[in-house]
Design a protein around this motif. Structure first.
Motif, PDB file in Angstrom:
ATOM      1  N   ASP A  96       0.822  -1.214   0.000  1.00 40.42           N
ATOM      2  CA  ASP A  96       0.000   0.000   0.000  1.00 40.42           C
ATOM      3  C   ASP A  96       0.853   1.261   0.000  1.00 40.42           C
ATOM      4  O   ASP A  96       0.441   2.295  -0.522  1.00 40.42           O
ATOM      5  N   VAL A  97       2.032   1.171   0.615  1.00 42.62           N
ATOM      6  CA  VAL A  97       2.980   2.283   0.655  1.00 42.62           C
ATOM      7  C   VAL A  97       4.356   1.718   0.350  1.00 42.62           C
ATOM      8  O   VAL A  97       4.739   0.680   0.893  1.00 42.62           O
ATOM      9  N   VAL A  98       5.093   2.411  -0.526  1.00 41.46           N
ATOM     10  CA  VAL A  98       6.483   2.066  -0.823  1.00 41.46           C
ATOM     11  C   VAL A  98       7.319   3.311  -0.580  1.00 41.46           C
ATOM     12  O   VAL A  98       7.010   4.381  -1.102  1.00 41.46           O
ATOM     13  N   ALA A 112       7.770  -0.305  -8.109  1.00 36.18           N
ATOM     14  CA  ALA A 112       6.442   0.072  -8.614  1.00 36.18           C
ATOM     15  C   ALA A 112       5.631  -1.154  -9.032  1.00 36.18           C
ATOM     16  O   ALA A 112       4.399  -1.134  -8.937  1.00 36.18           O
ATOM     17  N   HIS A 114       5.248  -3.711  -7.447  1.00 32.60           N
ATOM     18  CA  HIS A 114       4.645  -4.288  -6.242  1.00 32.60           C
ATOM     19  C   HIS A 114       3.771  -3.283  -5.490  1.00 32.60           C
ATOM     20  O   HIS A 114       3.342  -3.549  -4.372  1.00 32.60           O
ATOM     21  N   LEU A 115       3.485  -2.134  -6.099  1.00 26.61           N
ATOM     22  CA  LEU A 115       2.657  -1.099  -5.479  1.00 26.61           C
ATOM     23  C   LEU A 115       1.190  -1.363  -5.792  1.00 26.61           C
ATOM     24  O   LEU A 115       0.827  -1.650  -6.937  1.00 26.61           O
ATOM     25  N   GLY A 119      -1.951   2.700  -4.320  1.00 25.87           N
ATOM     26  CA  GLY A 119      -0.849   2.843  -3.374  1.00 25.87           C
ATOM     27  C   GLY A 119      -0.131   4.174  -3.469  1.00 25.87           C
ATOM     28  O   GLY A 119      -0.260   4.921  -4.445  1.00 25.87           O
ATOM     29  N   LEU A 121       3.615   6.036  -3.299  1.00 24.04           N
ATOM     30  CA  LEU A 121       5.056   5.896  -3.450  1.00 24.04           C
ATOM     31  C   LEU A 121       5.703   7.156  -2.894  1.00 24.04           C
ATOM     32  O   LEU A 121       5.312   8.272  -3.267  1.00 24.04           O
TER      33      LEU A 121
END
Length: 190
Positions: A96-98, A112, A114-115, A119, A121
């Motif tokens: 949800d957050v990277v 990205a 896996h976002l 989500g 970034l």
């Protein structure tokens, strides 16, 4: 630690809470300070995966996370970030957050992937150093951010990005990015 790092930690904590994140990915853990703040923001059952290449930094981070009571929510994975990102299984739920420190285009592209669709970034840009001015008089940090925003648009086509000064007052910047949603076409007319 002085008051300055607390502000960035609080901001990351707030972003994780506001986004109602259940899964967070951090690329670059160092002492675990940001991971600690984000780990505290996670709901019951939430998790944070933090990638760190330095064995000593990872050990320090684990001690800090355990002492703060969030060690069970935060996994510090040792190794090269790009290799670790490539090795993440495709079938796992997205993050949800990277949060990424200075990133190469390839590392950003891998993160990205896996976002989550909605989500967030977060790119953390460190200060450019003494003077911070390039040959043409352009701010080195501004050039770094311009490059980062271009990389974000390459990794997340049609995304929206906002660049903010770091709340630490250290001269750094944060770039917050989200993918465009179905109703976002109207934003281009504003």
């Amino acid at each position: 630690a002085g008051a300055a790092p607390v502000q960035q930690g609080r901001l990351l904590h707030m972003l994780v809470r506001l986004s109602r994140a259940r899964r967070v990915l951090e690329v670059g853990c160092f002492s675990g300070y940001a991971a600690l703040w984000m780990g505290l923001a996670l709901p019951e059952g939430g998790s944070l995966l933090s990638l760190e290449r330095d064995e000593r930094a990872a050990a320090v981070a684990r001690r800090h996370l355990d002492a703060a009571g969030v060690g069970s929510r935060v996994e510090v994975r040792l190794g090269d970030a790009l290799e670790a990102l490539r090795a993440l299984p495709e079938g796992e739920p997205p993050f949800d957050v990277v949060v990424l420190g200075p990133a190469s285009a390839e590392r950003l592209q891998q993160a990205a992937r896996h976002l989550a669709p909605a989500g967030l970034l977060v790119l953390v840009h460190t200060p450019a150093g003494p003077g911070g001015v390039g040959e043409g008089g352009e701010s080195l940090l501004a050039a770094q951010v311009g490059t980062a925003v271009e990389m974000v648009h390459g990794a997340l086509p049609g995304s929206h990005a906002v660049v903010l000064p770091s709340p630490d007052g250290d001269g750094g910047l944060l770039t917050l990015c989200v993918r465009s949603g179905p109703d976002d076409a109207r934003l281009s007319r504003l």
